[in-house]
Design a protein around this motif. Structure first.
Motif, PDB file in Angstrom:
ATOM      1  N   UNK A 229      10.551  14.526   7.017  1.00 39.70           N
ATOM      2  CA  UNK A 229      11.710  14.127   7.836  1.00 39.70           C
ATOM      3  C   UNK A 229      12.625  13.157   7.097  1.00 39.70           C
ATOM      4  N   UNK A 230      12.155  12.601   5.991  1.00 43.37           N
ATOM      5  CA  UNK A 230      12.983  11.625   5.276  1.00 43.37           C
ATOM      6  C   UNK A 230      14.014  12.336   4.399  1.00 43.37           C
ATOM      7  N   UNK A 231      15.084  11.602   4.073  1.00 40.56           N
ATOM      8  CA  UNK A 231      16.098  12.189   3.194  1.00 40.56           C
ATOM      9  C   UNK A 231      15.511  12.359   1.790  1.00 40.56           C
ATOM     10  N   UNK A 232      15.844  13.432   1.105  1.00 46.74           N
ATOM     11  CA  UNK A 232      15.334  13.603  -0.269  1.00 46.74           C
ATOM     12  C   UNK A 232      15.844  12.523  -1.223  1.00 46.74           C
ATOM     13  N   UNK A 233      16.932  11.847  -0.858  1.00 46.82           N
ATOM     14  CA  UNK A 233      17.452  10.778  -1.723  1.00 46.82           C
ATOM     15  C   UNK A 233      16.807   9.433  -1.382  1.00 46.82           C
ATOM     16  N   UNK A 234      15.872   9.430  -0.437  1.00 47.24           N
ATOM     17  CA  UNK A 234      15.366   8.144   0.075  1.00 47.24           C
ATOM     18  C   UNK A 234      14.321   7.504  -0.839  1.00 47.24           C
ATOM     19  N   UNK A 235      14.166   6.202  -0.642  1.00 51.28           N
ATOM     20  CA  UNK A 235      13.157   5.382  -1.331  1.00 51.28           C
ATOM     21  C   UNK A 235      12.153   4.917  -0.278  1.00 51.28           C
ATOM     22  N   UNK A 236      10.878   4.915  -0.625  1.00 48.76           N
ATOM     23  CA  UNK A 236       9.845   4.397   0.283  1.00 48.76           C
ATOM     24  C   UNK A 236       9.190   3.183  -0.364  1.00 48.76           C
ATOM     25  N   UNK A 237       9.080   2.084   0.366  1.00 45.64           N
ATOM     26  CA  UNK A 237       8.449   0.878  -0.182  1.00 45.64           C
ATOM     27  C   UNK A 237       7.327   0.453   0.760  1.00 45.64           C
ATOM     28  N   UNK A 238       6.138   0.220   0.206  1.00 47.01           N
ATOM     29  CA  UNK A 238       4.995  -0.189   1.034  1.00 47.01           C
ATOM     30  C   UNK A 238       4.469  -1.545   0.581  1.00 47.01           C
ATOM     31  N   UNK A 255       6.814  14.401  -6.507  1.00 43.76           N
ATOM     32  CA  UNK A 255       6.820  15.381  -7.598  1.00 43.76           C
ATOM     33  C   UNK A 255       7.715  16.561  -7.262  1.00 43.76           C
ATOM     34  N   UNK A 256       7.831  16.879  -5.968  1.00 40.71           N
ATOM     35  CA  UNK A 256       8.606  18.054  -5.560  1.00 40.71           C
ATOM     36  C   UNK A 256      10.067  17.748  -5.286  1.00 40.71           C
ATOM     37  N   UNK A 257      10.514  16.533  -5.554  1.00 37.04           N
ATOM     38  CA  UNK A 257      11.922  16.190  -5.350  1.00 37.04           C
ATOM     39  C   UNK A 257      12.294  16.037  -3.886  1.00 37.04           C
ATOM     40  N   UNK A 258      11.293  15.856  -3.024  1.00 34.32           N
ATOM     41  CA  UNK A 258      11.589  15.678  -1.600  1.00 34.32           C
ATOM     42  C   UNK A 258      11.698  14.209  -1.213  1.00 34.32           C
ATOM     43  N   UNK A 282       8.655   8.137 -11.122  1.00 32.39           N
ATOM     44  CA  UNK A 282       9.511   7.544 -10.094  1.00 32.39           C
ATOM     45  C   UNK A 282       8.738   6.730  -9.053  1.00 32.39           C
ATOM     46  N   UNK A 283       7.721   6.013  -9.515  1.00 31.78           N
ATOM     47  CA  UNK A 283       6.972   5.115  -8.631  1.00 31.78           C
ATOM     48  C   UNK A 283       6.838   3.763  -9.317  1.00 31.78           C
ATOM     49  N   UNK A 284       7.178   2.713  -8.609  1.00 33.46           N
ATOM     50  CA  UNK A 284       6.929   1.354  -9.108  1.00 33.46           C
ATOM     51  C   UNK A 284       5.606   0.899  -8.507  1.00 33.46           C
ATOM     52  N   UNK A 285       4.692   0.482  -9.354  1.00 30.33           N
ATOM     53  CA  UNK A 285       3.349   0.125  -8.900  1.00 30.33           C
ATOM     54  C   UNK A 285       3.066  -1.345  -9.207  1.00 30.33           C
ATOM     55  N   UNK A 286       2.658  -2.103  -8.202  1.00 29.44           N
ATOM     56  CA  UNK A 286       2.273  -3.504  -8.441  1.00 29.44           C
ATOM     57  C   UNK A 286       0.930  -3.771  -7.755  1.00 29.44           C
ATOM     58  N   UNK A 287       0.149  -4.707  -8.312  1.00 29.41           N
ATOM     59  CA  UNK A 287      -1.240  -4.890  -7.844  1.00 29.41           C
ATOM     60  C   UNK A 287      -1.392  -5.837  -6.652  1.00 29.41           C
ATOM     61  N   UNK A 288      -0.833  -5.476  -5.518  1.00 27.69           N
ATOM     62  CA  UNK A 288      -0.986  -6.229  -4.261  1.00 27.69           C
ATOM     63  C   UNK A 288      -0.672  -7.721  -4.460  1.00 27.69           C
ATOM     64  N   UNK A 289       0.582  -7.972  -4.842  1.00 28.42           N
ATOM     65  CA  UNK A 289       0.975  -9.353  -5.164  1.00 28.42           C
ATOM     66  C   UNK A 289       2.121  -9.875  -4.294  1.00 28.42           C
ATOM     67  N   UNK A 290       2.381  -9.224  -3.164  1.00 26.11           N
ATOM     68  CA  UNK A 290       3.595  -9.600  -2.412  1.00 26.11           C
ATOM     69  C   UNK A 290       3.603 -11.065  -1.995  1.00 26.11           C
ATOM     70  N   UNK A 291       2.453 -11.628  -1.662  1.00 24.70           N
ATOM     71  CA  UNK A 291       2.450 -13.044  -1.251  1.00 24.70           C
ATOM     72  C   UNK A 291       2.187 -13.973  -2.438  1.00 24.70           C
ATOM     73  N   UNK A 292       2.252 -13.398  -3.647  1.00 27.81           N
ATOM     74  CA  UNK A 292       1.761 -14.137  -4.811  1.00 27.81           C
ATOM     75  C   UNK A 292       2.742 -15.046  -5.512  1.00 27.81           C
TER      76      UNK A 292
END
Ligand code: GLV
Length: 327
Positions: A229-238, A255-258, A282-292
């Motif tokens: 349901x998301x736009x193919x141009x969208x970014x997801x951040x968790x 991988x499928x450009x969706x 196309x993935x930025x990966x960080x080691x669970x440091x948001x509160x760091x």
């Protein structure tokens, strides 16, 4: 003869000077190096403890509670507490606490940084440069997505989600949110965010940021159906918990450009990262440091210490820890 002091277990090396406050009241059993525990080792560590100061690495469930007849309080260093079986602790009369508020702004800063890095391909571009691919300035190098003027969707509008929304208005973003319950109108106005249904959030967001608690109901909430349901141009951040996203479905979409890109600070099976995500550019990966940040991590440990001292009946707030988790 003096009474033996209650024993508390500190599961990881935190900040010695902050932990020293526990020594005023308790016999502290701690570890000098970063430790990884089996469930049995956690049970053994808790077997003679009255209290425990733990991190999200240590799972405490029925098995550990059964092995810990003297345990009266567990202070989690962190705001999320999916590592604790809260109903089981509550049934056993054990107080559980967490560390909200002190990490809100630092975590919101990081969420925004991860969003920017993901949308503007910062880590991918740096890797490319370091690998020696940059031959000349080019008009089309690493084209990313704008934040300004775009629509940010926030799933989970608690303290951290609201912190993200406040930052987004400084970037001229339109903010949509979805939450279990709608915020009071005055808060919506203050953070300049509009409430929408879950599906409308997915469909409307140019960037979707996850800041909701992890629970049975949010397990794999972002699955193949949601991603479609998301736009193919969208970014997801968790920045919430890995289990909220079906990582294989996410890898398929990326991988499928969706889906254009993802920024992930949390993973379903930490510290293992799904190899399919590791292989994607196309993935930025960080080691669970948001509160760091250093200041915030110290504040979290200090608040957990306050909670533990109070929950075990000592100090100025004896019996009334500041942050009890309600079952
Ligand atoms: C970290 O993820 C926390 O919940 O504090």
């Amino acid at each position: 003869m003096t009474e033996p002091r209650p024993r508390v277990w500190v599961s990881q090396p935190l900040f010695d000077d902050v932990i020293a406050r526990l020594e005023e009241h308790f016999e502290v059993v701690s570890t000098s190096g970063v430790a990884e525990y089996t469930p049995e080792q956690i049970s053994a560590a808790l077997s003679k403890a009255s209290g425990a100061l733990v991190t999200l690495n240590e799972r405490i469930g029925a098995e550990q509670i059964a092995a810990a007849p003297q345990l009266r309080a567990v202070a989690n260093v962190g705001v999320g507490y999916n590592n604790l079986d809260i109903p089981a602790l509550s049934r056993a009369g054990i107080i559980a606490t967490n560390t909200p508020d002190v990490l809100t702004e630092t975590t919101a800063d990081f969420g925004f940084a991860l969003l920017m890095a993901t949308a503007r391909r910062i880590t991918e571009a740096e890797r490319w440069l370091r690998e020696g691919h940059w031959r000349q300035w080019s008009f089309r190098t690493m084209l990313g997505a704008d934040l300004h003027g775009s629509t940010l969707g926030i799933l989970g509008m608690g303290r951290i989600g609201q912190g993200i929304a406040r930052r987004a208005s400084g970037f001229d973003m339109r903010v949509l949110y979805h939450n279990r319950s709608r915020l009071p109108e005055a808060v919506e106005r203050e953070v300049r965010a509009s409430y929408v249904g879950f599906d409308a959030l997915l469909a409307g967001a140019d960037h979707l940021l996850l800041a909701l608690p992890y629970a049975k109901e949010s397990h794999h909430l972002i699955d193949a159906r949601a991603l479609l349901q998301m736009k193919p141009i969208a970014t997801l951040v968790n920045i919430a918990r890995g289990g909220i996203v079906d990582e294989d479905a996410l890898a398929d979409a990326l991988a499928g450009g969706r889906l254009a890109a993802a920024g992930l600070d949390v993973f379903e099976d930490e510290p293992t990262v799904n190899p399919r995500l590791l292989a994607l550019r196309n993935v930025v990966l960080t080691p669970h440091i948001a509160s760091g940040s250093l200041a915030t991590r110290r504040a979290m440990v200090s608040l957990a210490v306050d909670n533990l001292i109070a929950a075990l009946g000592y100090g100025p707030n004896a019996g009334a820890p500041p942050n009890p988790i309600r079952a």
